[in-house]
Design a protein around this motif. Structure first.
Motif, mmCIF file in Angstrom:
data_model
loop_
_atom_site.group_PDB
_atom_site.id
_atom_site.type_symbol
_atom_site.label_atom_id
_atom_site.label_comp_id
_atom_site.label_asym_id
_atom_site.label_seq_id
_atom_site.Cartn_x
_atom_site.Cartn_y
_atom_site.Cartn_z
ATOM 1 N N ASP A 71 -9.800 -4.121 5.417
ATOM 2 C CA ASP A 71 -9.315 -3.560 4.159
ATOM 3 C C ASP A 71 -8.432 -2.336 4.376
ATOM 4 O OD1 ASP A 71 -10.709 -5.448 2.644
ATOM 5 O OD2 ASP A 71 -12.531 -4.222 2.595
ATOM 6 N N GLU A 72 -8.198 -1.967 5.623
ATOM 7 C CA GLU A 72 -7.428 -0.761 5.911
ATOM 8 C C GLU A 72 -5.933 -1.052 6.018
ATOM 9 O OE1 GLU A 72 -8.614 2.252 5.922
ATOM 10 O OE2 GLU A 72 -10.718 1.613 5.714
ATOM 11 N N LEU A 73 -5.144 -0.198 5.396
ATOM 12 C CA LEU A 73 -3.691 -0.232 5.521
ATOM 13 C C LEU A 73 -3.268 0.966 6.360
ATOM 14 C CD1 LEU A 73 -0.769 -1.017 4.880
ATOM 15 C CD2 LEU A 73 -1.012 0.160 2.682
ATOM 16 N N LEU A 74 -2.621 0.693 7.485
ATOM 17 C CA LEU A 74 -2.110 1.730 8.372
ATOM 18 C C LEU A 74 -0.586 1.674 8.317
ATOM 19 C CD1 LEU A 74 -4.387 1.107 11.495
ATOM 20 C CD2 LEU A 74 -4.926 2.390 9.426
ATOM 21 N N ILE A 75 0.038 2.822 8.090
ATOM 22 C CA ILE A 75 1.492 2.907 7.999
ATOM 23 C C ILE A 75 1.988 3.819 9.116
ATOM 24 C CG2 ILE A 75 3.457 3.619 6.574
ATOM 25 C CD1 ILE A 75 1.621 3.176 4.112
ATOM 26 N N PHE A 76 2.936 3.318 9.895
ATOM 27 C CA PHE A 76 3.467 4.093 11.007
ATOM 28 C C PHE A 76 4.921 4.460 10.719
ATOM 29 C CE2 PHE A 76 -0.160 1.874 12.554
ATOM 30 C CZ PHE A 76 -0.784 2.777 13.408
ATOM 31 N N ASP A 77 5.132 5.735 10.517
ATOM 32 C CA ASP A 77 6.429 6.358 10.252
ATOM 33 C C ASP A 77 6.929 6.081 8.830
ATOM 34 O OD1 ASP A 77 6.796 7.915 12.522
ATOM 35 O OD2 ASP A 77 7.610 6.250 13.660
ATOM 36 N N LEU A 78 7.815 6.997 8.406
ATOM 37 C CA LEU A 78 8.290 7.014 7.022
ATOM 38 C C LEU A 78 9.804 6.952 6.962
ATOM 39 C CD1 LEU A 78 5.873 9.796 5.714
ATOM 40 C CD2 LEU A 78 5.713 7.337 5.238
ATOM 41 N N GLY A 79 10.389 6.074 7.780
ATOM 42 C CA GLY A 79 11.819 5.838 7.694
ATOM 43 C C GLY A 79 12.162 5.170 6.377
ATOM 44 N N THR A 80 13.427 4.783 6.219
ATOM 45 C CA THR A 80 13.853 4.217 4.944
ATOM 46 C C THR A 80 13.123 2.922 4.591
ATOM 47 O OG1 THR A 80 15.734 3.127 6.037
ATOM 48 C CG2 THR A 80 16.139 5.281 5.039
ATOM 49 N N GLY A 81 12.527 2.279 5.571
ATOM 50 C CA GLY A 81 11.761 1.069 5.295
ATOM 51 C C GLY A 81 10.555 1.307 4.413
ATOM 52 N N VAL A 82 10.048 2.546 4.339
ATOM 53 C CA VAL A 82 8.855 2.801 3.530
ATOM 54 C C VAL A 82 9.163 2.697 2.042
ATOM 55 C CG1 VAL A 82 8.980 5.327 3.189
ATOM 56 C CG2 VAL A 82 6.761 4.223 3.492
ATOM 57 N N ARG A 83 10.418 2.833 1.655
ATOM 58 C CA ARG A 83 10.779 2.629 0.249
ATOM 59 C C ARG A 83 10.462 1.199 -0.169
ATOM 60 N NH1 ARG A 83 14.772 0.537 -2.864
ATOM 61 N NH2 ARG A 83 15.800 -0.310 -0.999
ATOM 62 N N VAL A 84 10.794 0.240 0.700
ATOM 63 C CA VAL A 84 10.519 -1.171 0.415
ATOM 64 C C VAL A 84 9.012 -1.419 0.379
ATOM 65 C CG1 VAL A 84 10.941 -3.537 1.167
ATOM 66 C CG2 VAL A 84 12.689 -1.786 1.537
ATOM 67 N N LEU A 85 8.285 -0.818 1.317
ATOM 68 C CA LEU A 85 6.827 -0.956 1.314
ATOM 69 C C LEU A 85 6.240 -0.430 0.012
ATOM 70 C CD1 LEU A 85 4.071 -1.512 2.559
ATOM 71 C CD2 LEU A 85 4.240 0.669 3.770
ATOM 72 N N GLY A 86 6.744 0.702 -0.459
ATOM 73 C CA GLY A 86 6.257 1.249 -1.718
ATOM 74 C C GLY A 86 6.468 0.293 -2.876
ATOM 75 N N GLN A 87 7.616 -0.350 -2.913
ATOM 76 C CA GLN A 87 7.895 -1.319 -3.975
ATOM 77 C C GLN A 87 6.912 -2.487 -3.915
ATOM 78 O OE1 GLN A 87 12.005 -2.059 -2.919
ATOM 79 N NE2 GLN A 87 12.771 -0.768 -4.574
ATOM 80 N N GLU A 88 6.600 -2.930 -2.696
ATOM 81 C CA GLU A 88 5.683 -4.062 -2.533
ATOM 82 C C GLU A 88 4.257 -3.678 -2.948
ATOM 83 O OE1 GLU A 88 6.067 -5.422 1.470
ATOM 84 O OE2 GLU A 88 7.900 -6.554 1.044
ATOM 85 N N LEU A 89 3.830 -2.467 -2.618
ATOM 86 C CA LEU A 89 2.489 -2.018 -3.012
ATOM 87 C C LEU A 89 2.375 -1.942 -4.536
ATOM 88 C CD1 LEU A 89 1.788 0.815 -0.403
ATOM 89 C CD2 LEU A 89 0.910 -1.524 -0.396
ATOM 90 N N LEU A 90 3.420 -1.470 -5.179
ATOM 91 C CA LEU A 90 3.403 -1.387 -6.635
ATOM 92 C C LEU A 90 3.372 -2.781 -7.262
ATOM 93 C CD1 LEU A 90 5.966 1.483 -7.230
ATOM 94 C CD2 LEU A 90 3.493 1.587 -7.566
ATOM 95 N N ALA A 91 4.167 -3.686 -6.717
ATOM 96 C CA ALA A 91 4.229 -5.045 -7.272
ATOM 97 C C ALA A 91 2.903 -5.780 -7.098
ATOM 98 C CB ALA A 91 5.357 -5.824 -6.606
ATOM 99 N N ALA A 92 2.219 -5.508 -5.975
ATOM 100 C CA ALA A 92 0.958 -6.190 -5.683
ATOM 101 C C ALA A 92 -0.242 -5.487 -6.312
ATOM 102 C CB ALA A 92 0.763 -6.290 -4.170
ATOM 103 N N GLY A 93 -0.034 -4.308 -6.832
ATOM 104 C CA GLY A 93 -1.144 -3.549 -7.394
ATOM 105 C C GLY A 93 -2.011 -2.879 -6.350
ATOM 106 N N GLY A 94 -1.512 -2.721 -5.154
ATOM 107 C CA GLY A 94 -2.277 -2.062 -4.097
ATOM 108 C C GLY A 94 -2.103 -2.752 -2.771
#
Length: 267
Positions: free
Chosen positions: A28-51
Motif C-alpha cells: 500500500d506504500e507509494l514511494l516517489i523519487f525526485d520531483l522533476g517535471t514528471g511529478v506534475r503528471v503523477l499529481g494529475q494521475e493521483l487526483l484522477a484516481a482518487g489517491g
C-alpha cells in the motif's frame, strides 16, 4: 528521466521529455523519487484516481532538474494529502529549508509556507541510513556528483530496485555503488553520455559534470550482477537517436532498456 533540462516536442514523444520522477509501489506504500517535471503528471494521475493520498518522497539531490516539478505538483496544495519528504541536509540547510528556498521572490511568485496545504513532514536523511516504510526497506548511498547525491535501494517482497541517477564514474565510489547494487533485480542508473561524448571526442568534454556513460552503466551492472539495466537521465536526444543509443547498448547487455515516460515495470 531526462537530464539537466526537459526535452519536450514532437521528436521526443515516445521516450518522453520530463525531468526525473520515479514512482514505486510496494504493497500500500507509494514511494516517489525526485520531483522533476514528471511529478506534475503523477499529481494529475493521483487526483484522477482518487489517491493514494499518502506517500513518501525521496530526493536524490537539489539540482533544478530534480525539483522543477514541485511547485506544479497539485496534491501538495490539497489538505487531504500527506507526504513525508526525505532528503540530505546541505551546508547548514535542512531538506525543508532547501525546498522552501527555491520558492521565494524573485525566483517564484508564491512561497511554500503560504501555499502548501498538504500535511507535510520533512526528515533529514544521511548516506548509509536505512528506513522501513511499510513492507519496504530503503537504503541510501553517497554517489559521486557535484554537491552530493543520494542513491537509493528499495527492497520489498523479495525484490530489489536501485535508483542511482546523477552519478559520475571514475573514482573509489564506483566500488561502493557496485556493492550497493549487488544482485539487484533492477538498476536504474545515469547513462547520459557515450564514452566519446564524455571524453570530448565528440563535442566538449563532460568530465567533472557529474554524469556517466552507457559503457560505465553496463560495467556497473555486470560487476554487480543485476538482472535488469535501465538507462536513465537521458540527454536531449530525439526518439530516433535514443533508439540507436539503446541498440548499441544491447550489443553488450541484450536485456537493457531505456526509461520511458509513463512506462510501468513490474518485478
Amino acid at each position: 528521466m531526462r537530464g539537466s533540462i526537459p526535452a519536450p516536442g514532437p521528436k521526443t514523444q515516445r521516450y518522453g521529455g520530463n525531468t526525473p520522477c520515479v514512482e514505486m509501489r510496494c504493497g500500500d506504500e507509494l514511494l516517489i523519487f525526485d520531483l522533476g517535471t514528471g511529478v506534475r503528471v503523477l499529481g494529475q494521475e493521483l487526483l484522477a484516481a482518487g489517491g493514494p493520498t499518502r506517500a513518501s518522497i525521496f530526493l536524490s539531490h537539489y539540482h533544478y532538474d530534480h525539483l522543477q516539478g514541485l511547485p506544479f505538483f497539485t496534491p501538495i496544495f490539497i489538505p487531504k494529502f500527506a507526504f513525508t519528504v526525505y532528503g540530505a541536509p546541505r551546508g547548514n540547510h535542512s531538506v525543508k529549508e532547501v525546498l522552501s528556498g527555491q520558492m521565494v521572490q524573485p525566483y517564484f511568485p508564491v512561497t511554500a509556507e503560504d501555499t502548501f496545504k498538504a500535511q507535510l513532514t520533512y526528515k533529514n536523511l544521511e548516506a548509509g541510513q536505512q528506513l522501513e516504510i511499510g513492507p519496504a526497506r530503503v537504503r541510501t548511498l553517497d554517489l559521486n556528483h557535484p554537491g552530493g547525491n543520494l542513491g537509493y535501494r528499495v527492497e520489498c517482497d523479495g525484490r530489489s530496485v536501485v535508483y542511482a541517477t546523477d552519478v559520475e564514474h571514475g573514482c573509489e565510489k564506483d566500488k561502493d555503488l557496485v556493492e550497493f547494487a549487488r544482485d539487484a533485480d533492477m538498476l536504474i542508473i545515469d547513462a547520459m553520455y557515450t564514452e566519446a561524448e564524455y571524453r570530448g571526442l565528440k563535442g566538449a568534454a563532460k568530465i567533472g559534470w557529474g554524469h556517466s556513460t552507457w559503457e560505465s552503466a553496463v560495467e556497473t551492472a555486470n560487476a554487480a550482477n543485476v538482472k535488469q539495466l535501465v538507462l536513465f537521465h537521458h540527454e536531449w536526444r530525439d526518439d530516433a537517436e535514443m533508439d540507436r543509443f539503446v541498440e548499441e547498448v544491447r550489443k553488450h547487455r541484450p536485456e537493457t532498456i531505456a526509461a520511458v515516460e509513463l512506462e510501468i515495470l513490474k518485478l
